[in-house]
Write an enzyme that holds these catalytic residues in place. Sequence first.
Site, PDB file in Angstrom:
ATOM      1  N   ASN A   1       0.863  -1.176   0.000  1.00 45.78           N
ATOM      2  CA  ASN A   1       0.000   0.000   0.000  1.00 45.78           C
ATOM      3  C   ASN A   1       0.905   1.234   0.000  1.00 45.78           C
ATOM      4  OD1 ASN A   1      -1.807   2.050   0.527  1.00 45.78           O
ATOM      5  ND2 ASN A   1      -2.326   1.342   2.599  1.00 45.78           N
TER       6      ASN A   1
ATOM      7  N   LYS B   1       0.165   4.288  -0.323  1.00 42.05           N
ATOM      8  CA  LYS B   1      -0.455   5.484   0.287  1.00 42.05           C
ATOM      9  C   LYS B   1      -0.179   6.724  -0.593  1.00 42.05           C
ATOM     10  CE  LYS B   1      -0.190   3.199   4.706  1.00 42.05           C
ATOM     11  NZ  LYS B   1      -0.108   3.263   6.163  1.00 42.05           N
TER      12      LYS B   1
ATOM     13  N   HIS C   1      -9.541   0.871   4.923  1.00 43.02           N
ATOM     14  CA  HIS C   1      -8.238   1.078   5.570  1.00 43.02           C
ATOM     15  C   HIS C   1      -8.417   2.033   6.754  1.00 43.02           C
ATOM     16  CE1 HIS C   1      -4.168   2.457   6.296  1.00 43.02           C
ATOM     17  NE2 HIS C   1      -3.788   1.305   5.769  1.00 43.02           N
TER      18      HIS C   1
ATOM     19  N   GLU D   1      -6.792   4.480   7.784  1.00 39.69           N
ATOM     20  CA  GLU D   1      -6.636   5.917   7.513  1.00 39.69           C
ATOM     21  C   GLU D   1      -7.915   6.487   6.891  1.00 39.69           C
ATOM     22  OE1 GLU D   1      -2.876   5.485   5.507  1.00 39.69           O
ATOM     23  OE2 GLU D   1      -2.042   4.874   7.448  1.00 39.69           O
TER      24      GLU D   1
ATOM     25  N   GLU E   1      -5.585  -5.118  10.502  1.00 40.94           N
ATOM     26  CA  GLU E   1      -4.584  -4.074  10.716  1.00 40.94           C
ATOM     27  C   GLU E   1      -4.890  -3.328  12.008  1.00 40.94           C
ATOM     28  OE1 GLU E   1      -2.490  -2.953   6.815  1.00 40.94           O
ATOM     29  OE2 GLU E   1      -4.205  -1.631   7.069  1.00 40.94           O
TER      30      GLU E   1
ATOM     31  N   GLY F   1       2.301   2.146  10.841  1.00 43.09           N
ATOM     32  CA  GLY F   1       3.236   3.264  10.710  1.00 43.09           C
ATOM     33  C   GLY F   1       3.919   3.635  12.019  1.00 43.09           C
TER      34      GLY F   1
ATOM     35  N   SER G   1       3.311  -2.201  10.398  1.00 39.07           N
ATOM     36  CA  SER G   1       4.756  -2.263  10.648  1.00 39.07           C
ATOM     37  C   SER G   1       5.380  -3.604  10.260  1.00 39.07           C
ATOM     38  CB  SER G   1       5.059  -1.908  12.111  1.00 39.07           C
ATOM     39  OG  SER G   1       4.649  -0.571  12.374  1.00 39.07           O
TER      40      SER G   1
HETATM   41  P1  PGA Z   1       2.784   0.240   7.702  1.00 43.93           P
HETATM   42  O1  PGA Z   1       1.320   0.430   7.052  1.00 43.93           O
HETATM   43  O2  PGA Z   1       3.359  -1.041   7.116  1.00 43.93           O
HETATM   44  O3  PGA Z   1       3.551   1.457   7.284  1.00 43.93           O
HETATM   45  O4  PGA Z   1       2.579   0.129   9.170  1.00 43.93           O
HETATM   46  C1  PGA Z   1       0.462  -0.654   6.860  1.00 43.93           C
HETATM   47  C2  PGA Z   1      -0.831  -0.191   6.223  1.00 43.93           C
HETATM   48  O5  PGA Z   1      -1.302   0.893   6.550  1.00 43.93           O
HETATM   49  O6  PGA Z   1      -1.424  -0.884   5.362  1.00 43.93           O
END
Ligand code: PGA
Length: 251
Positions: free
Chosen positions: A9, A11, A95, A97, A167, A173, A213
């Site tokens: 992803n 982003k 997601h 976010e 997730e 993140g 992560s």
């Molecule tokens: P990250 O994000 O690997 O940077 O923690 C995962 C995601 O949001 O799909």
Amino acid sequence: MRRSYVAGNWKMNLDRQGARSLAAAVREHVTARTRADVALFPPFVYLADVVQVIAGASIRVGGQNLCDQGVGAFTGEISAAMLSDVGARVALIGHSERRHVYAEGDAAVQRKVARALAGALEVMLCVGETLGERESGRTEEIVRTQLSAALQGVAARDLARIALAYEPVWAIGTGRNATPDQAQAVHAYLRGLIGGLYDDGQAERLRILYGGSVKPDNAKQLMGMADIDGVLVGGASLQPEAFCAILDSGK
Ligand code: PGA
């Protein structure tokens, strides 16, 4: 045996050339011997470039979101038909976010899942609890509510086009991944829920990815767990070497 599934992803990162080079590096790495299914989720405006770069390779390309409406006066939105039209096969839906930064609720997520499936797309459906929810012992309640809302009205035959991504919001993140045991427990719980909503055969076939992560040094251990069938990678998916190392960590 469920085939591993590794997704990146991206982003809101990269520029056009960066997106093309990253896609080219992944394409270079994916061969007939790659043991995982691979999906890339670039920003919308680079979808066509990435589709072009990976043409002929066994890599799915997907949109990071899609509109919950079909067509018309929805300024700034992208429909399921538009995603298909530029060669995307998958839509990332729900997601954290989108849920937390853009206040997308379960009802919107449900409409998006329905739109994606009606538009012949596959779905990667994300669920996950916040830190506060985990600490107050509500993880199962939260993922159960998100999952059952999102799958409302989804026919059993369409489940084959859905993959789940667990997730935990506190792991995205932050550099703080769920331990393999923590993730496994939620994955097993989600699989059990699918068994109840559909049947055990469907639950056995459904792929459930972990996200939050994921890095080359924890991917293998995570994917070694019985109910963790792949990973959804954010930050590390922007580094070709890291993402390719994760790709090679599948079961
Ligand atoms: P990250 O994000 O690997 O940077 O923690 C995962 C995601 O949001 O799909």
